[in-house]
Design an enzyme around this catalytic site. Structure first.
Site, PDB file in Angstrom:
ATOM      1  N   SER A 297       0.872  -1.175   0.000  1.00 18.21           N
ATOM      2  CA  SER A 297       0.000   0.000   0.000  1.00 18.21           C
ATOM      3  C   SER A 297       0.903   1.216   0.000  1.00 18.21           C
ATOM      4  CB  SER A 297      -0.849   0.005   1.279  1.00 18.21           C
ATOM      5  OG  SER A 297      -1.454   1.277   1.481  1.00 18.21           O
TER       6      SER A 297
ATOM      7  N   TYR B  74      -2.012  -1.383  10.392  1.00 19.88           N
ATOM      8  CA  TYR B  74      -1.970  -1.444   8.922  1.00 19.88           C
ATOM      9  C   TYR B  74      -0.651  -0.869   8.405  1.00 19.88           C
ATOM     10  CZ  TYR B  74      -3.920  -1.077   4.162  1.00 19.88           C
ATOM     11  OH  TYR B  74      -4.159  -1.202   2.813  1.00 19.88           O
TER      12      TYR B  74
HETATM   13  P1  NAD Z   1     -11.369  -6.269  -0.083  1.00 19.64           P
HETATM   14  O1  NAD Z   1     -11.972  -6.181   1.284  1.00 19.64           O
HETATM   15  O2  NAD Z   1     -12.176  -5.956  -1.278  1.00 19.64           O
HETATM   16  O3  NAD Z   1     -10.720  -7.705  -0.309  1.00 19.64           O
HETATM   17  C1  NAD Z   1     -10.012  -8.367   0.673  1.00 19.64           C
HETATM   18  C2  NAD Z   1      -9.923  -9.824   0.310  1.00 19.64           C
HETATM   19  O4  NAD Z   1      -9.206 -10.489   1.357  1.00 19.64           O
HETATM   20  C3  NAD Z   1     -11.297 -10.504   0.220  1.00 19.64           C
HETATM   21  O5  NAD Z   1     -11.251 -11.483  -0.795  1.00 19.64           O
HETATM   22  C4  NAD Z   1     -11.438 -11.155   1.591  1.00 19.64           C
HETATM   23  O6  NAD Z   1     -12.319 -12.273   1.596  1.00 19.64           O
HETATM   24  C5  NAD Z   1     -10.007 -11.572   1.838  1.00 19.64           C
HETATM   25  N1  NAD Z   1      -9.693 -11.818   3.230  1.00 19.64           N
HETATM   26  C6  NAD Z   1      -9.876 -11.012   4.300  1.00 19.64           C
HETATM   27  N2  NAD Z   1      -9.468 -11.635   5.418  1.00 19.64           N
HETATM   28  C7  NAD Z   1      -9.008 -12.856   5.027  1.00 19.64           C
HETATM   29  C8  NAD Z   1      -8.459 -13.963   5.717  1.00 19.64           C
HETATM   30  N3  NAD Z   1      -8.309 -13.971   7.035  1.00 19.64           N
HETATM   31  N4  NAD Z   1      -8.131 -15.059   5.003  1.00 19.64           N
HETATM   32  C9  NAD Z   1      -8.286 -15.092   3.654  1.00 19.64           C
HETATM   33  N5  NAD Z   1      -8.802 -14.074   2.954  1.00 19.64           N
HETATM   34  C10 NAD Z   1      -9.156 -12.974   3.633  1.00 19.64           C
HETATM   35  O7  NAD Z   1     -10.071  -5.342   0.024  1.00 19.64           O
HETATM   36  P2  NAD Z   1      -9.097  -4.723  -1.079  1.00 19.64           P
HETATM   37  O8  NAD Z   1      -9.218  -3.252  -0.964  1.00 19.64           O
HETATM   38  O9  NAD Z   1      -9.249  -5.385  -2.402  1.00 19.64           O
HETATM   39  O10 NAD Z   1      -7.696  -5.102  -0.421  1.00 19.64           O
HETATM   40  C11 NAD Z   1      -6.798  -6.045  -0.976  1.00 19.64           C
HETATM   41  C12 NAD Z   1      -5.387  -5.678  -0.577  1.00 19.64           C
HETATM   42  O11 NAD Z   1      -5.065  -4.401  -1.111  1.00 19.64           O
HETATM   43  C13 NAD Z   1      -5.182  -5.569   0.937  1.00 19.64           C
HETATM   44  O12 NAD Z   1      -3.925  -6.113   1.284  1.00 19.64           O
HETATM   45  C14 NAD Z   1      -5.198  -4.073   1.170  1.00 19.64           C
HETATM   46  O13 NAD Z   1      -4.473  -3.707   2.303  1.00 19.64           O
HETATM   47  C15 NAD Z   1      -4.543  -3.592  -0.110  1.00 19.64           C
HETATM   48  N6  NAD Z   1      -4.786  -2.186  -0.412  1.00 19.64           N
HETATM   49  C16 NAD Z   1      -6.056  -1.712  -0.613  1.00 19.64           C
HETATM   50  C17 NAD Z   1      -6.229  -0.379  -0.901  1.00 19.64           C
HETATM   51  C18 NAD Z   1      -7.583   0.215  -1.142  1.00 19.64           C
HETATM   52  O14 NAD Z   1      -7.674   1.453  -1.252  1.00 19.64           O
HETATM   53  N7  NAD Z   1      -8.637  -0.557  -1.291  1.00 19.64           N
HETATM   54  C19 NAD Z   1      -5.131   0.476  -0.990  1.00 19.64           C
HETATM   55  C20 NAD Z   1      -3.871  -0.034  -0.783  1.00 19.64           C
HETATM   56  C21 NAD Z   1      -3.704  -1.375  -0.506  1.00 19.64           C
END
Ligand code: NAD
Length: 256
Positions: free
Chosen positions: A138, A151
């Site tokens: 991130s 985080y």
């Molecule tokens: P999201 O909530 O849409 O997806 C998260 C995924 O992780 C889902 O498939 C969920 O079922 C799975 N998950 C959660 N806990 C779990 C566990 N214990 N075991 C297995 N699977 C699990 O979130 P996202 O925004 O797509 O995030 C994905 C990644 O991107 C994360 O690492 C997040 O930190 C990172 N990220 C997101 C953003 C943003 O703005 N959305 C920005 C930077 C980084």
């Protein structure tokens, strides 16, 4: 480009993970999905692209379940050529109010899970002298924000881990890199928009505008599709010598 390869994407039933899985499948990679919630929809979406798709429901906070997932992938697909460490959660609170069990959960899912999946994937990648490990970190792996202590610690940690793995594989055909998105409008971020709207009596549009305005100069969300194309680049031959980078796609967030 990736025909015959297998990509395991953790946390790929939603958001960024699903976007990356679809982008790799468009390049011909077979896909192992992981994550909670609806699994049939994402499986069908990937299968429509004409590749083999598998699913393992490992809880990424549990090392024994991660081991079972890696064994499943090896048994069903031969080996994992591309590992995308993406599963992640968020919790927002000041340090003194941060529940210790939420700290443990964020560190386990956002950081330790990537260590376990990587240590288990590396031997087969090294034996094949080809592999790609892509950690979805991130912009919070590069800079901090208040109220996100677990985080930010986990994401800085995963950027560090990316560099160590890149060094240990530097003379091989295995590479390890990190992707650092700014805001991406997924369920993880919609929850933060909803909390802002509720706390201030704003509409969803107003809360979204303010969320972007605080941090992201472009005032635009990065999309899962754009992040998927960056992952495709890391998997390409052009990226054979891209090692240990933390590549932000953040609308200028970290440039400030
Ligand atoms: P999201 O909530 O849409 O997806 C998260 C995924 O992780 C889902 O498939 C969920 O079922 C799975 N998950 C959660 N806990 C779990 C566990 N214990 N075991 C297995 N699977 C699990 O979130 P996202 O925004 O797509 O995030 C994905 C990644 O991107 C994360 O690492 C997040 O930190 C990172 N990220 C997101 C953003 C943003 O703005 N959305 C920005 C930077 C980084």
């Amino acid at each position: 480009m990736l025909k015959g390869k297998t990509a395991l994407v953790t946390g790929s039933t939603s958001g960024i993970g699903l976007g990356i899985a679809l982008a790799l499948a468009r390049q011909g990679a077979n896909i192992v999905l992981n994550g909670f919630g609806d699994t049939e929809g994402p499986k069908a979406e990937v299968a429509r692209l004409g590749v083999r798709v598998g699913y393992h429901g490992a809880d990424m906070s549990k090392p024994a379940e991660i081991e079972a997932m890696m064994q499943y992938a090896a048994a069903q697909f031969g080996r994992v050529d591309i590992l995308i460490n993406n599963a992640g959660i968020q919790h927002v609170a000041k340090v003194e109010d941060f529940p210790p069990e939420r700290w443990d959960a964020v560190i386990a899912i956002n950081l330790s899970s990537a260590f376990h999946a990587t240590r288990l994937a590396l031997p087969a990648m090294k034996a094949a002298n080809w592999g790609r490990i892509i950690n979805v970190a991130s912009v919070h792996g590069l800079v901090a924000s208040a109220e996100k202590v677990a985080y930010v610690a986990a994401k800085h940690g995963i950027v560090g881990m990316t560099k160590v793995v890149a060094l240990e594989t530097a003379t091989t055909g295995v590479t390890c890199n990190a992707i650092c998105p700014g805001w991406v409008l997924t369920p993880l971020v919609q929850k933060q928009v909803d909390a802002k709207a509720a706390a201030n009596g704003w509409t969803n549009e107003e809360a979204t505008r303010r969320l972007l305005g605080e941090k992201e100069p472009s005032m635009q969300f990065t999309t899962p599709e754009e992040l998927g194309e960056l992952a495709v680049f890391f998997c390409s031959a052009a990226a054979n010598n891209v090692r240990g980078v933390a590549w932000n796609m953040d609308g200028g967030w970290a440039a400030q």
